[in-house]
Design an enzyme around this catalytic site. Sequence first.
Site, PDB file in Angstrom:
ATOM      1  CD  GLU A 126     -53.498  30.657 -25.669  1.00 27.09           C
ATOM      2  OE1 GLU A 126     -53.806  30.885 -26.852  1.00 27.09           O
ATOM      3  OE2 GLU A 126     -52.523  31.170 -25.103  1.00 27.09           O
ATOM      4  CB  THR A 181     -46.941  30.988 -29.872  1.00 26.52           C
ATOM      5  OG1 THR A 181     -47.666  32.218 -29.920  1.00 26.52           O
ATOM      6  CG2 THR A 181     -46.629  30.684 -28.424  1.00 26.52           C
TER       7      THR A 181
HETATM    8  N1  HSE Z   1     -45.395  32.353 -22.146  1.00 23.03           N
HETATM    9  C1  HSE Z   1     -45.690  32.238 -23.549  1.00 23.03           C
HETATM   10  C2  HSE Z   1     -44.419  32.383 -24.338  1.00 23.03           C
HETATM   11  C3  HSE Z   1     -46.675  33.277 -23.927  1.00 23.03           C
HETATM   12  O1  HSE Z   1     -43.677  33.314 -24.054  1.00 23.03           O
HETATM   13  O2  HSE Z   1     -44.184  31.583 -25.242  1.00 23.03           O
HETATM   14  C4  HSE Z   1     -47.027  33.202 -25.387  1.00 23.03           C
HETATM   15  O3  HSE Z   1     -48.283  33.683 -25.602  1.00 23.03           O
END
Ligand code: HSE
Length: 316
Positions: A126, A181
Amino acid sequence: MVSKVTVKAPSSTANLGPGFDVFGLAMDAFYDTVTLTKIKKGIKIITEDSIPANPEKNTAGLVVKNMKKKFKIKDGIGIKIKKGIPAGFGMGSSAASAAAAAVAFDKLFGLRLNGNSLVEFAGSGEKASAGTIHYDNVAASVLGGFVIVRTDPLDVIRIEPPENLRMCVAVPTIDVPKKKTKVSRGVIPKKIKLSDSILNLSNASAIVAGFLNKDTELIGNSIKDVIVEPARQRMIPGFSKVKQNAIRAGALGVTISGAGPSVIAFSKNSDSLKKICRAMSKGFTSSNTKCQTIICKPSKGAADKRKYYEKSSCCF
Ligand code: HSE
């Protein structure tokens, strides 16, 4: 001796409202497929999709590189990737390729790793896309069902979701930033009010109780996040309207799927699912945005074998 293994890994939704970076749920909406083949030397990525072919920059490639190093594997490995999950829309696309790669590697070399180890290796991939490691999507994609991620040390708890849990996912047709992200993590407040933390903790606890008791209503009506959602919703055109419409159409709870921009509504298996999808579409239309809607249910994971869970914390 096995020389080729193919593994399918499901899409997933992370956070489920108040469980930021902790909760994940595998969804049968889309799947990525990864085939690993032993070759003479090196790591070679083969794909027709527009994803990086450099193993260092590819989530599956990075997983294979890390596992190859860790287990001192001399063989070269060919990685064929077929993306089924749209990338960058909050459905764990990069995580699924990483999850499929970790499980395929485990099978190809007969490693018989436990669930936590598979999730840890998948999480290391990731990093190629999100910049940081968070295990919510990979854990769901590897193990399936609903997962709770504890870190330091990594320990994933898996709970089988209720049979009647359904989700409506609305995927807006918008351009997403390159490092989406990272961008959407950047808008989250660094400091939060204690009262907000208490609200999120109470709802997160209720969600866990809902999964344990197979109480879909409790899961759905606890999908409430007063910390991350208010900060991120500005990045999603028409979010408030999409949410309001879905609730009016009968959804139990609505939030952003992962880091967005998809919006996810939770419901029971019933006739109202199509109505909820239409209502969400109309919400996006009010902001001149088209969207694709998908009705889905929880999925099994890439490592759909009981043995993988044996040494994980627990499994209900
Ligand atoms: N928990 C993470 C976020 C998931 O919300 O940034 C992103 O894939």
